[in-house]
Design an enzyme around this catalytic site. Structure first.
Site, short mmCIF file in Angstrom:
data_model
loop_
_atom_site.label_atom_id
_atom_site.label_comp_id
_atom_site.label_asym_id
_atom_site.label_seq_id
_atom_site.Cartn_x
_atom_site.Cartn_y
_atom_site.Cartn_z
N CYS A 73 -9.08 10.52 -7.92
CA CYS A 73 -9.87 11.53 -7.23
C CYS A 73 -10.08 11.10 -5.79
CB CYS A 73 -11.22 11.74 -7.91
SG CYS A 73 -12.21 12.98 -7.04
N GLY A 122 -3.59 24.20 -12.29
CA GLY A 122 -4.92 24.02 -11.70
C GLY A 122 -5.37 25.23 -10.92
C1 LIG Z 1 -11.93 22.44 -7.70
C2 LIG Z 1 -11.05 21.34 -8.25
C3 LIG Z 1 -11.62 20.36 -9.04
C4 LIG Z 1 -10.84 19.33 -9.55
N1 LIG Z 1 -11.43 18.40 -10.34
C5 LIG Z 1 -10.67 17.41 -10.89
C6 LIG Z 1 -11.25 16.47 -11.78
O1 LIG Z 1 -12.44 16.52 -12.11
N2 LIG Z 1 -10.45 15.51 -12.29
C7 LIG Z 1 -9.10 15.44 -12.00
O2 LIG Z 1 -8.43 14.56 -12.52
N3 LIG Z 1 -8.52 16.33 -11.17
C8 LIG Z 1 -9.27 17.31 -10.61
N4 LIG Z 1 -8.69 18.23 -9.77
C9 LIG Z 1 -7.24 18.12 -9.48
C10 LIG Z 1 -6.42 18.99 -10.43
O3 LIG Z 1 -6.61 18.60 -11.77
C11 LIG Z 1 -4.91 18.92 -10.09
O4 LIG Z 1 -4.49 17.58 -10.19
C12 LIG Z 1 -4.59 19.40 -8.68
O5 LIG Z 1 -5.43 20.48 -8.34
C13 LIG Z 1 -3.12 19.81 -8.53
O6 LIG Z 1 -2.79 20.93 -9.32
P1 LIG Z 1 -2.80 22.45 -8.78
O7 LIG Z 1 -2.04 22.47 -7.49
O8 LIG Z 1 -2.17 23.26 -9.87
O9 LIG Z 1 -4.22 22.80 -8.58
C14 LIG Z 1 -9.45 19.28 -9.25
C15 LIG Z 1 -8.88 20.28 -8.46
C16 LIG Z 1 -9.65 21.31 -7.96
C17 LIG Z 1 -9.03 22.37 -7.12
#
Ligand SMILES: Cc1cc2nc3c(=O)[nH]c(=O)nc-3n(C[C@H](O)[C@H](O)[C@H](O)COP(=O)(O)O)c2cc1C
Ligand SMILES: Cc1cc2nc3c(=O)[nH]c(=O)nc-3n(C[C@H](O)[C@H](O)[C@H](O)COP(=O)(O)OP(=O)(O)OC[C@H]3O[C@@H](n4cnc5c(N)ncnc54)[C@H](O)[C@@H]3O)c2cc1C
Ligand code: FES
Lengths: 262, 325
Positions: free
Chosen positions: B151, B286
């Site tokens: 993170c 995500g």
């Molecule tokens: C609002 C938000 C909150 C997220 N919270 C977490 C989290 O708590 N733990 C985690 O491992 N990744 C978290 N992520 C990352 C996502 O799990 C993912 O790795 C990242 O967004 C890439 O995928 P995407 O492009 O489909 O969103 C978060 C992403 C967003 C946008």
């Protein structure tokens, strides 16, 4: 879940997307009043709740949170101000266009047992107050509204409102009284026990909060926050409150006026 | 979606992520979908209708976290930037809520965060103790863990994932705390994503997921000051997809038979298939969850069509195509 004086969970939220046709569109300068055919949303909605609107076209990822300006029979209406790219695109919607809308979402303004209501709005924050005024009036409450705007252009939004006892102020004096909404409040004769409903920019909320405490009144406020999901999942929209960090999309947008820290 | 074509039932989309059988390759990306919040806003039985093949909840830490100051999220060109800061109620309050979604049919991979090996292991130990004592039907079907060492929005998170030694220590402590399937979620904010991957696998991880968000910044257009309360945030969405694909391919090539969850900007079924072609076993979605409540159903239907249209009998036949010489 709905304890006395709490706004949370008073109203059910519903998030499935509806494809809604625009049945009427009225343009007022940089604003538009959009009427959408959305029976499933209209039937469940309450004043203060909002919808997440998908901006049509490429290049918009997040949906835009927009308050319900009215909800009646099979239709909802939205009052949208062109502020940035996405909201500007929404104000250009035409009759017959189809938009994806999810809702109704969030908490609603409590209206039960209210006999005297004072609605205070600043700028586009006024949007949820028409629907609230309609519901309060239908329930027999005495409704007074005070709306404040920056200038003539911002005050074009007034044209969308049909609240009977409505006073307007502009900071440049071009429409209504010169000054802020606080000047309007100072001139009002407010009955004891009046419930205050406020929404608008942060400095206005803070000022209305002080005024309300001073007058010994209680009330509610609708807050704005940047949102991603709009449905309680991402914790992107939190605000500080007396109850800790709360989500504007879930516990809000309506909070008790005495629990927020603008 | 009423205008959707009927799915082609002959296409087998099921995959095995290590020991976990998935009905199809799509899972949610941690932090973007809360099953209880969705259930509260759904007309039917959301826990039965859950569209993903597994559920990855938002990262949980040993102690409660209040997260970062607002604003925490906004849109960027083809992307989303967030700095939530792992807000969560802490593992004990989190465990107390498990009964409310115990009826979820999908297997669960619990995302775990922390600042030290001990904190990560404490989350897993607390949950394992609860699962061991819980009467049947009172807890969801927890099959494994995803260690979020990546993170970018908290002190500690990214540093662990950027440091192979620290990553190995976290994974080792967690490996000692559970026999369940253990994924490690890698950060893309490193020069070579395979280094932390090797460290995690060497310390006992069963698989890898990637990518977490890219450390990034947006400015307030009026003040030219950082827009997010945390100043920086993590970028996700379509803007990162090409980089995420490259990283998944690098990891798949380096660790050929390792279970991999690929993610980063998946908005369509074709996007998901591309991650599989780059070697992913499963694909996490995500930011697309923010576009519509029904995004997972749409992406799954599109994936099914893409697989069928290309003549693959199973989705597994597409795995690794992009890696071939
Ligand atoms: C609002 C938000 C909150 C997220 N919270 C977490 C989290 O708590 N733990 C985690 O491992 N990744 C978290 N992520 C990352 C996502 O799990 C993912 O790795 C990242 O967004 C890439 O995928 P995407 O492009 O489909 O969103 C978060 C992403 C967003 C946008
Ligand atoms: C509960 C709620 C109710 C609202 N009701 C109305 C309404 O009835 N009428 C109306 O015109 N506007 C309303 N707004 C504000 C409206 O959501 C923003 O003006 C709009 O999102 C701006 O989008 P944009 O693409 O034009 O701006 P951009 O700045 O280009 O948007 C970039 C991103 O920031 C977000 N964003 C920008 N400004 C705001 C803001 N003030 N509040 C929340 N998110 C923002 C956008 O949603 C988008 O994700 C409401 C906001 C909230 C939270
Ligand atoms: S916008 Fe995601 S929790 Fe409120």
């Amino acid at each position: 879940m709905s304890g006395s004086g709490q706004t949370h969970d008073d109203h059910r939220q519903w998030a499935e997307t509806s494809h809604c046709r625009v049945s009427a569109a009225r343009h007022l300068g940089g604003f538009a009043v959009l009427e959408l055919i959305a029976p499933r949303i209209a039937r469940r909605a309450a004043p203060g709740q909002f919808v997440m609107v998908t901006v049509p076209g490429e290049g918009y990822l997040l949906r835009r949170p927009i308050s319900l300006f009215s909800a009646e029979a099979d239709c909802i209406a939205l009052l949208v101000e062109a502020r940035g790219r996405g909201s500007e695109r929404l104000t250009r919607l035409e009759v017959g266009d189809v938009v994806d809308v999810a809702g109704p979402l969030g908490s609603a303004f409590p209206t039960q047992g209210v006999t005297n209501a004072l609605l205070v709005g600043g700028g586009i924050g006024c949007a949820p107050l028409q629907y609230l005024a309609d519901e309060l009036a239908a329930a027999g409450a005495h409704v007074t509204a005070a709306l404040g705007f920056r200038d003539f252009r911002a005050a074009r939004a007034v044209g969308a409102f049909t609240i009977e006892r409505l006073s307007v102020a502009t900071e440049d004096g071009s429409v209504g009284r010169a000054g802020t909404v606080l000047h309007l409040l100072a001139a009002l004769d407010v009955a004891p026990g009046t419930t205050v409903y406020a929404c608008g920019p942060t400095p206005m909320i803070a000022a209305v909060q002080r005024w309300t405490f001073h007058e010994g009144l209680r009330g509610y406020v609708s807050l704005e926050a940047h949102m991603a999901c709009g449905t309680g999942s991402c914790h992107g929209c939190v605000v500080d409150t007396a109850r800790g960090k709360l989500r504007v999309c879930s516990e809000g947008p309506v909070f008790r006026l005495d629990e927020v820290t603008p | 979606m009423s205008d959707r074509r009927p799915p082609a039932p002959e296409t087998d989309l099921s995959v095995r992520l290590g020991p976990v059988e998935l009905a199809h390759p799509l899972v949610d990306a941690s932090g973007t979908l809360d099953v209880l919040e969705y259930a509260r806003r759904y007309d039917g039985d959301y826990l039965a209708d859950f569209p993903y093949a597994a559920y990855v909840p938002k990262t949980v830490t040993a102690d409660p976290r209040t997260g970062n100051p607002p604003p925490r999220v906004t849109e960027t060109p083809s992307g989303v930037i967030n700095a939530i800061g792992l807000e969560n109620p802490g593992v004990h309050a989190w465990i107390a809520q498990l009964g409310e979604w115990a009826a979820l049919r999908a297997p669960v991979l619990v995302s775990v965060g922390g600042n030290s090996p001990e904190q990560y292991a404490a989350v897993i130990s607390a949950l394992e103790a609860h699962l061991a004592a819980a009467p049947p039907g009172t807890v969801p079907d927890v099959r494994g863990y995803e260690l979020n060492v990546s993170c970018p929005n908290v002190v500690g998170g990214l540093q662990i994932g950027a440091d192979p030694t620290a990553t190995a220590e976290v994974v080792g402590a967690c490996r000692a705390a559970t026999a369940r399937f253990l994924l490690t979620k890698l950060t893309p904010n490193v020069r070579d994503v395979t280094e932390a991957g090797a460290a995690a696998l060497g310390a006992g991880a069963d698989g890898l997921s990637l990518v977490n968000t890219f450390k990034a910044m947006v400015l307030d257009r009026d003040t030219l000051r950082p827009f997010l309360g945390n100043r920086t945030g993590g970028l996700c969405g379509p803007a990162i997809k090409p980089i995420a694909l490259r990283m998944v391919a690098e990891v798949a090539r380096a660790f050929p038979d390792t279970p991999l969850v690929g993610m980063g900007g998946v908005m369509t079924g074709l996007d998901a298939l591309e991650f599989i072609a780059c070697g992913a076993t499963a694909v996490a979605v995500g930011a697309a969850n923010f576009t519509s409540f029904e995004a997972p159903q749409r992406i799954l239907a599109e994936l099914r069509d893409e697989v069928a249209a290309r003549g693959f009998g199973t989705v597994g036949e597409a795995r690794g195509i992009a890696l071939r010489a």
